[in-house]
Design a protein around this motif. Structure first.
Motif, mmCIF file in Angstrom:
data_model
loop_
_atom_site.group_PDB
_atom_site.id
_atom_site.type_symbol
_atom_site.label_atom_id
_atom_site.label_comp_id
_atom_site.label_asym_id
_atom_site.label_seq_id
_atom_site.Cartn_x
_atom_site.Cartn_y
_atom_site.Cartn_z
ATOM 1 N N GLN A 171 42.337 49.891 43.990
ATOM 2 C CA GLN A 171 43.045 49.935 42.717
ATOM 3 C C GLN A 171 44.565 49.880 42.909
ATOM 4 N N GLU A 172 45.070 50.597 43.911
ATOM 5 C CA GLU A 172 46.515 50.668 44.097
ATOM 6 C C GLU A 172 47.073 49.432 44.794
ATOM 7 N N VAL A 173 46.373 48.944 45.827
ATOM 8 C CA VAL A 173 46.897 47.829 46.615
ATOM 9 C C VAL A 173 46.540 46.492 45.988
ATOM 10 N N LEU A 174 45.222 46.258 45.814
ATOM 11 C CA LEU A 174 44.791 44.943 45.353
ATOM 12 C C LEU A 174 45.144 44.698 43.889
ATOM 13 N N ILE A 175 44.862 45.678 43.035
ATOM 14 C CA ILE A 175 45.049 45.461 41.595
ATOM 15 C C ILE A 175 46.505 45.645 41.184
ATOM 16 N N LYS A 176 47.079 46.822 41.508
ATOM 17 C CA LYS A 176 48.429 47.122 41.019
ATOM 18 C C LYS A 176 49.510 46.363 41.778
ATOM 19 N N ASP A 177 49.372 46.260 43.108
ATOM 20 C CA ASP A 177 50.443 45.682 43.911
ATOM 21 C C ASP A 177 50.309 44.176 44.123
ATOM 22 N N VAL A 178 49.092 43.636 43.962
ATOM 23 C CA VAL A 178 48.904 42.207 44.213
ATOM 24 C C VAL A 178 48.576 41.452 42.930
ATOM 25 N N LEU A 179 47.529 41.858 42.233
ATOM 26 C CA LEU A 179 47.057 41.077 41.092
ATOM 27 C C LEU A 179 47.908 41.273 39.840
ATOM 28 N N ASP A 180 48.287 42.528 39.542
ATOM 29 C CA ASP A 180 49.057 42.766 38.315
ATOM 30 C C ASP A 180 50.423 42.078 38.320
ATOM 31 N N PRO A 181 51.195 42.112 39.423
ATOM 32 C CA PRO A 181 52.505 41.413 39.392
ATOM 33 C C PRO A 181 52.388 39.899 39.554
ATOM 34 N N TRP A 182 51.208 39.382 39.745
ATOM 35 C CA TRP A 182 51.023 37.958 40.014
ATOM 36 C C TRP A 182 51.328 37.166 38.741
ATOM 37 N N GLN A 183 52.478 36.496 38.721
ATOM 38 C CA GLN A 183 52.903 35.726 37.562
ATOM 39 C C GLN A 183 52.362 34.304 37.652
ATOM 40 N N GLU A 184 52.008 33.761 36.485
ATOM 41 C CA GLU A 184 51.473 32.405 36.449
ATOM 42 C C GLU A 184 52.603 31.390 36.609
ATOM 43 N N SER A 185 52.436 30.483 37.540
ATOM 44 C CA SER A 185 53.451 29.470 37.801
ATOM 45 C C SER A 185 53.445 28.417 36.693
ATOM 46 N N GLU A 186 54.662 27.891 36.385
ATOM 47 C CA GLU A 186 54.755 26.846 35.366
ATOM 48 C C GLU A 186 54.016 25.587 35.787
ATOM 49 N N LYS A 187 53.977 25.335 37.106
ATOM 50 C CA LYS A 187 53.332 24.119 37.595
ATOM 51 C C LYS A 187 51.838 24.153 37.376
ATOM 52 N N PHE A 188 51.245 25.353 37.494
ATOM 53 C CA PHE A 188 49.792 25.471 37.392
ATOM 54 C C PHE A 188 49.358 26.154 36.104
ATOM 55 N N LYS A 189 50.244 26.178 35.102
ATOM 56 C CA LYS A 189 49.898 26.825 33.840
ATOM 57 C C LYS A 189 48.801 26.017 33.154
ATOM 58 N N LEU A 190 47.776 26.712 32.684
ATOM 59 C CA LEU A 190 46.630 26.057 32.065
ATOM 60 C C LEU A 190 46.937 25.674 30.633
ATOM 61 N N GLU A 191 46.284 24.627 30.166
ATOM 62 C CA GLU A 191 46.414 24.223 28.778
ATOM 63 C C GLU A 191 45.737 25.238 27.876
ATOM 64 N N PRO A 192 46.254 25.422 26.658
ATOM 65 C CA PRO A 192 45.606 26.373 25.750
ATOM 66 C C PRO A 192 44.196 25.931 25.412
ATOM 67 N N ALA A 193 43.351 26.908 25.188
ATOM 68 C CA ALA A 193 41.949 26.619 24.887
ATOM 69 C C ALA A 193 41.825 25.934 23.532
ATOM 70 N N ILE A 194 40.813 25.088 23.372
ATOM 71 C CA ILE A 194 40.572 24.370 22.115
ATOM 72 C C ILE A 194 39.991 25.335 21.087
ATOM 73 N N ASP A 195 40.526 25.313 19.896
ATOM 74 C CA ASP A 195 40.018 26.170 18.835
ATOM 75 C C ASP A 195 38.638 25.709 18.401
ATOM 76 N N ALA A 196 37.941 26.606 17.756
ATOM 77 C CA ALA A 196 36.595 26.285 17.291
ATOM 78 C C ALA A 196 36.627 25.221 16.205
ATOM 79 N N GLU A 197 37.648 25.284 15.296
ATOM 80 C CA GLU A 197 37.739 24.287 14.227
ATOM 81 C C GLU A 197 38.003 22.900 14.806
ATOM 82 N N GLU A 198 38.904 22.822 15.810
ATOM 83 C CA GLU A 198 39.195 21.540 16.430
ATOM 84 C C GLU A 198 37.967 20.986 17.123
ATOM 85 N N LEU A 199 37.173 21.888 17.745
ATOM 86 C CA LEU A 199 35.954 21.457 18.418
ATOM 87 C C LEU A 199 34.959 20.897 17.408
ATOM 88 N N ASP A 200 34.859 21.501 16.213
ATOM 89 C CA ASP A 200 33.951 21.017 15.169
ATOM 90 C C ASP A 200 34.387 19.624 14.673
#
Length: 363
Positions: free
Chosen positions: A326-355
Motif C-alpha cells: 500500500q505504501e510503496v506500490l500504491i502511494k509512492d508509485v501508482l498514485d503519483p503516476w501522471q498520464e503523459s500527453e503523448k499517451f493520453k487516451l481518447e474520451p469514451a464514446i457516449d451511449a447516445e453517440e453509440l446508438d
C-alpha cells in the motif's frame, strides 16, 4: 539485452535462490522481530513510568518466561495423564460402541445392510492409525530441531529487544539514500500494525479461553482448565486453530458419553459464532483490516510452502506485506503516476453517440 543487464538478471536469480534456500531461517528471524516488536511496546511503557530500559527488558522477558512455565505446567502433565487413561479406556469405549451398534441393528430392520459393523470400521481404521503413529514418531524425532529453533527465536528476540536501533538502521541502509526516510516511516507503520495485531490476538485468546473453560465446566468435561488454555493458545492461528482446539475435549468427552461429545462440538460452534460476530468486529477495528478470503488463502499458501511456522506467521506476514504494497506500490508509485500527453487516451464514446452510430449503420 546487454551484458550488464544479463549479469544483473543472473545476480537477481541467484539472490532469490539463496533467499528461498534459507527461508526457514528468515521465518525464524521474522518471528523474533514480531516478538521483539510486541515486547518493545511493553518496554517503552515501562520506561515512561521511570524504569531503565535494561530493567524493563528483564522484567518483560522474565514475566513472559514465568507465564510460559505456568502454562506448560498446567497443560502437559494433565494431558499425559489423560492420554494414559485414554489408552486404557479406548477398548472399553469400542465395546460400548459395538453394543450400541448391535442394539441399533436389532431395532432397525435392514440396518446392517447399509451401515458397516464395528469390526469393519476397525479394519478400515487400522491402516490410518498405523500411518498416524508413524507420523507421530517422525514428529517426535524432530523435537530436537524444534527446541533449537525455539532457542534461536528466543535469543534473537532478546538481542533485538536490548538494542533494536542498530538493526533498524542497518535495514534502512539497504535502500537508496533518497528513500531511507520513507522506509523508516513504513517500518513505524509496520510496528504499529504488529503491536495492534498482537494486542487483538491476546484479547481473543483470553476471551475464548475463558468462555471455553466455563462451558466445559458446565458440561462436566474433564481437564476443563487445560482444554481452555489450549483453546486460547490455538486462537492465535485463525481458522485452523479453533478447529484443532475442539479435538482434545471431544476425544475426552467421547470416552464418557457420545452425547457429551456432541454437546462439546455445539459449544465450540456457538463460541466461534459469537467470536465471529461480536468479538472480531470489536478487535479488528484496531487492526489492519484483512479480507477473510485473503486470510484463509495466505494460511494455506504459507502452510504448504513453509510448514507450521508459515501457518503461524501467515497473518503478520500478510499484515506487513499489505502495508509495504500500500505504501510503496500504491502511494509512492501508482498514485503519483501522471498520464503523459503523448499517451493520453481518447474520451469514451457516449451511449447516445453509440446508438446514433448503430442506427446509421443499419440504415
Amino acid at each position: 539485452m546487454g551484458l550488464g543487464k544479463w549479469v544483473g538478471f543472473l545476480g537477481l536469480a541467484i539472490a532469490l535462490y539463496i533467499l528461498w534456500e534459507i527461508r526457514q531461517v528468515l521465518l525464524l528471524v521474522f518471528a523474533a522481530v514480531v516478538f521483539a516488536t510486541a515486547f518493545n511496546s511493553l518496554v517503552r511503557r515501562l520506561q515512561r513510568v521511570g524504569m531503565k530500559r535494561s530493567g524493563a527488558v528483564a522484567l518483560s522477558i522474565g514475566t513472559f518466561l514465568v507465564l510460559l512455565v505456568i502454562f506448560v505446567a498446567l497443560i502437559v502433565p494433565p494431558f499425559i495423564t489423560q492420554f494414559q487413561q485414554l489408552v486404557e479406556l479406548v477398548p472399553k469405549g469400542l465395546d460400548n460402541l459395538q453394543n450400541r451398534f448391535q442394539d441399533m441393528q436389532s431395532m432397525i430392520p435392514g440396518y446392517s445392510q447399509f451401515v458397516p459393523g464395528v469390526d469393519d470400521l476397525i479394519r478400515q481404521i487400522q491402516p490410518l492409525a498405523a500411518r498416524v503413529v508413524g507420523n507421530f514418531f517422525a514428529w517426535f524425532s524432530n523435537a530436537l530441531a524444534i527446541v533449537i529453533n525455539l532457542l534461536l527465536v528466543v535469543i534473537l528476540t532478546v538481542m533485538f529487544l536490548i538494542n533494536p536501533q542498530p538493526y533498524r538502521r542497518g535495514f534502512v541502509l539497504l535502500f537508496p539514500s533518497f528513500y531511507r526516510r520513507r522506509v523508516d516511516q513504513i517500518l513505524s507503520l509496520c510496528e504499529i500494525a504488529l503491536v495492534n495485531w498482537v494486542g487483538g490476538t491476546l484479547i481473543n485468546m483470553v476471551v475464548i479461553g475463558t468462555v471455553s473453560g466455563i462451558g466445559l465446566l458446565i458440561l462436566g468435561v474433564p481437564l476443563a482448565l487445560a482444554n481452555a488454555l489450549l483453546a486460547g493458545l490455538l486462537e492465535a492461528i485463525p481458522n485452523v486453530g479453533p478447529a484443532l482446539s475442539v479435538i482434545p475435549p471431544v476425544a475426552i468427552a467421547l470416552i464418557e458419553d457420545p452425547f457429551k461429545a456432541g454437546a462439546v462440538i455445539v459449544l465450540y460452534i456457538v463460541i466461534q459464532q459469537l467470536e465471529q460476530y461480536l468479538l472480531v468486529p470489536f478487535v479488528m477495528s484496531k487492526q489492519v483490516s484483512l479480507l477473510p478470503a485473503v486470510t484463509l488463502l495466505s494460511q494455506v499458501i504459507f502452510a504448504i510452502s513453509f510448514g507450521f511456522l508459515g501457518l503461524f506467521l501467515a497473518i503478520p506476514l500478510v499484515i506487513v506485506g499489505q502495508i509495504w504494497l500500500q505504501e510503496v506500490l500504491i502511494k509512492d508509485v501508482l498514485d503519483p503516476w501522471q498520464e503523459s500527453e503523448k499517451f493520453k487516451l481518447e474520451p469514451a464514446i457516449d451511449a447516445e453517440e453509440l446508438d446514433v452510430t448503430s442506427e446509421t449503420e443499419h440504415s
